[in-house]
Motif scaffolding. Structure first.
Motif, PDB file in Angstrom:
ATOM      1  N   UNK A  70      -7.161   5.206  11.974  1.00 38.42           N
ATOM      2  CA  UNK A  70      -7.327   5.314  13.427  1.00 38.42           C
ATOM      3  C   UNK A  70      -6.043   4.970  14.166  1.00 38.42           C
ATOM      4  N   UNK A  71      -5.153   4.207  13.557  1.00 39.27           N
ATOM      5  CA  UNK A  71      -3.877   3.904  14.213  1.00 39.27           C
ATOM      6  C   UNK A  71      -2.919   5.087  14.126  1.00 39.27           C
ATOM      7  N   UNK A  72      -3.202   6.032  13.255  1.00 42.55           N
ATOM      8  CA  UNK A  72      -2.365   7.220  13.068  1.00 42.55           C
ATOM      9  C   UNK A  72      -3.019   8.386  13.801  1.00 42.55           C
ATOM     10  N   UNK A  73      -2.344   8.919  14.808  1.00 44.85           N
ATOM     11  CA  UNK A  73      -3.005   9.803  15.771  1.00 44.85           C
ATOM     12  C   UNK A  73      -3.563  11.084  15.153  1.00 44.85           C
ATOM     13  N   UNK A  74      -2.836  11.728  14.247  1.00 46.56           N
ATOM     14  CA  UNK A  74      -3.358  12.960  13.651  1.00 46.56           C
ATOM     15  C   UNK A  74      -4.609  12.670  12.817  1.00 46.56           C
TER      16      UNK A  74
ATOM     17  N   UNK B  34      -7.756  11.948  15.024  1.00 46.53           N
ATOM     18  CA  UNK B  34      -8.435  13.136  15.534  1.00 46.53           C
ATOM     19  C   UNK B  34      -9.321  13.788  14.469  1.00 46.53           C
ATOM     20  N   UNK B  35      -8.948  13.667  13.200  1.00 45.21           N
ATOM     21  CA  UNK B  35      -9.802  14.189  12.128  1.00 45.21           C
ATOM     22  C   UNK B  35     -11.121  13.423  12.095  1.00 45.21           C
ATOM     23  N   UNK B  36     -11.059  12.107  12.179  1.00 42.61           N
ATOM     24  CA  UNK B  36     -12.272  11.280  12.162  1.00 42.61           C
ATOM     25  C   UNK B  36     -13.125  11.478  13.412  1.00 42.61           C
TER      26      UNK B  36
ATOM     27  N   UNK C 268     -12.683   9.209  24.446  1.00 32.24           N
ATOM     28  CA  UNK C 268     -11.539   8.348  24.724  1.00 32.24           C
ATOM     29  C   UNK C 268     -11.382   7.351  23.589  1.00 32.24           C
ATOM     30  N   UNK C 269     -10.112   7.073  23.225  1.00 35.97           N
ATOM     31  CA  UNK C 269      -9.886   6.042  22.212  1.00 35.97           C
ATOM     32  C   UNK C 269      -8.520   5.416  22.417  1.00 35.97           C
ATOM     33  N   UNK C 270      -8.443   4.081  22.557  1.00 33.35           N
ATOM     34  CA  UNK C 270      -9.541   3.121  22.572  1.00 33.35           C
ATOM     35  C   UNK C 270     -10.546   3.436  23.671  1.00 33.35           C
ATOM     36  N   UNK C 271     -11.786   3.053  23.453  1.00 36.91           N
ATOM     37  CA  UNK C 271     -12.863   3.387  24.361  1.00 36.91           C
ATOM     38  C   UNK C 271     -12.853   2.477  25.595  1.00 36.91           C
ATOM     39  N   UNK C 272     -13.707   2.797  26.546  1.00 34.41           N
ATOM     40  CA  UNK C 272     -13.817   2.018  27.777  1.00 34.41           C
ATOM     41  C   UNK C 272     -14.214   0.576  27.459  1.00 34.41           C
TER      42      UNK C 272
ATOM     43  N   UNK D 101      -1.548   4.091  19.662  1.00 36.41           N
ATOM     44  CA  UNK D 101      -1.793   5.329  20.413  1.00 36.41           C
ATOM     45  C   UNK D 101      -3.085   5.286  21.230  1.00 36.41           C
ATOM     46  N   UNK D 102      -3.036   5.919  22.393  1.00 34.82           N
ATOM     47  CA  UNK D 102      -4.218   6.116  23.232  1.00 34.82           C
ATOM     48  C   UNK D 102      -4.476   7.617  23.280  1.00 34.82           C
ATOM     49  N   UNK D 103      -5.715   8.027  23.074  1.00 31.20           N
ATOM     50  CA  UNK D 103      -5.997   9.454  22.960  1.00 31.20           C
ATOM     51  C   UNK D 103      -7.175   9.892  23.829  1.00 31.20           C
TER      52      UNK D 103
END
Length: 388
Positions: free
Chosen positions: A105-109, A112-114, A197-201, A227-229
């Motif tokens: 989860x710390x790795x942005x690509x 997004x898969x998860x 959103x991640x991290x979430x609200x 990363x924030x996505x």
């Protein structure tokens, strides 16, 4: 309101099973849960064994020890999974199952898969050997969509004027109507939220750092911020143009970030509906951050503002900025945290010497176990003396 999700890299694992942990994360952002699929588990397990045996981290296999099949798709088919339409994530040298999910989860690509909108099945494979010098543990996760897998078991008439997809199934000549494939994906995407959103609200205990990924979304960096996505569901949105994606610290100062989107992604991995910002410096511990996102879409303007709080410790944290530091502590203290704040984008700890037991929180942060004082800790060219 979504229930609060706690992610921590410090405590003993709360989850013995990584898929339960992953499902709790997906559930916290509104996504469907993933069900274990035995053939994907076989595929993931075979690849985990191959990677550990050959001391590599890759989605591809070459002929050699424990070779199973070249690609994730071919491994899934060989394992008995009906379709080649699979996704794969790999983590190496994680402390445990929960940590393997945190790393990805710390790795942005990989995140997004998860957080994919169109998966509902997963298999995991774990291979460990503490005697290995480089790779001691491998965690492989293979994911797919059950309704797409079913299409490879259904028979379709070949009709004129219908567009078909091939090379999706074990039999490469098994044609699947493109419309049926899209309908299978739409059936699950329609049930998932419009935006993730991640991290979430209001998420707490958010990690502060990102340490590279292959391929690397931050070329030239060995350490940067977490990363924030934002990911918009393609079932609902077809045309998306980002206007703002900003991060502010607890003093309302704008944080310098790198914006990643499909048009500027150096590795061409992102889809048109996936966006991320990566802070150019590590985030601060125990701090509140505010995110602001704004975009124009075919369904109108989207605005989202939310907060999250970074990781904090229940033992004293000391920030080390200089080459030499003396800490005076209460001799009753048995543990503390030393955070060697990076001086530049490549500043990570390479070598540690200590007169007492230490453990890594991450590549800039150490947990120190105090038996007797004084204690001396050297991290590369920085030295800390801990005394009464």
């Amino acid at each position: 309101m979504k229930r609060k999700l706690l992610i921590t890299l410090l405590t003993t694992a709360l989850y013995s099973d990584s898929i339960s942990y992953l499902n709790d994360i997906r559930d916290s952002v509104g996504l469907n849960k993933l069900h274990i699929e035995k053939h994907l588990s076989i595929s993931a397990s075979k690849h985990a064994q191959y990677l550990l045996e050959n001391h590599i981290n890759s989605h591809y296999e070459k002929n050699g020890k424990l070779f199973f099949e070249k690609t994730p798709s071919l491994r899934a088919i060989k394992s008995g999974y009906p379709t080649q339409d699979v996704k794969e994530n790999i983590a190496t040298n994680a402390k445990n199952e929960e940590d393997s999910i945190d790393i990805l989860f710390s790795a942005i690509y990989h995140r997004f898969v998860f957080l994919d909108f169109a998966i509902d099945q997963i298999g995991k494979g774990i291979s460990q050997d503490k005697s290995k010098k480089t790779i001691k543990s491998v965690y492989v996760y293979d994911m797919g969509l059950s309704k797409v897998a079913q299409l490879c078991q259904d028979d379709f008439l070949t009709l004129e004027g219908v567009y078909y997809m091939q090379n999706m199934c074990k039999d490469p000549m098994h044609y699947i109507p493109k419309e049926a494939y899209q309908k299978a994906k739409d059936s699950i995407m329609a049930k998932n939220p419009k935006m993730v959103l991640f991290p979430n609200i209001n998420q707490e205990d958010v990690p502060t750092a990102f340490y590279q990924e292959y391929p690397n979304p931050m070329p030239g960096y060995k350490v940067s911020g977490y990363p924030i996505s934002v990911e918009l569901n393609p079932y609902y949105f077809k045309d998306i143009k980002i206007k703002k994606f900003r991060l502010y610290d607890d003093k309302k100062r704008m944080v310098r970030v790198k914006l990643l989107k499909q048009s500027n992604d150096p590795n061409k991995k992102l889809k048109s509906y996936q966006f991320a910002i990566i802070p150019k410096q590590r985030l601060s511990y125990a701090s509140k951050y505010t995110v602001y996102f704004e975009a124009y879409t075919d369904k109108g303007k989207i605005k989202q503002k939310w907060n999250f709080i970074t990781q904090k410790f229940d033992i004293p944290l000391h920030i080390v900025k200089d080459d030499y530091k003396v800490l005076h502590i209460d001799k009753a203290k048995k543990e503390l945290i030393l955070y060697f704040k990076p001086r530049n984008r490549k500043d990570i700890i390479k070598k540690v010497q200590s007169t007492t037991k230490i453990s890594y929180i991450d590549a800039n942060t150490l947990k120190v176990y105090i038996d007797k004082l004084p204690v001396v800790v050297k991290a590369d060219n920085r030295k800390v003396i801990i005394k009464k």
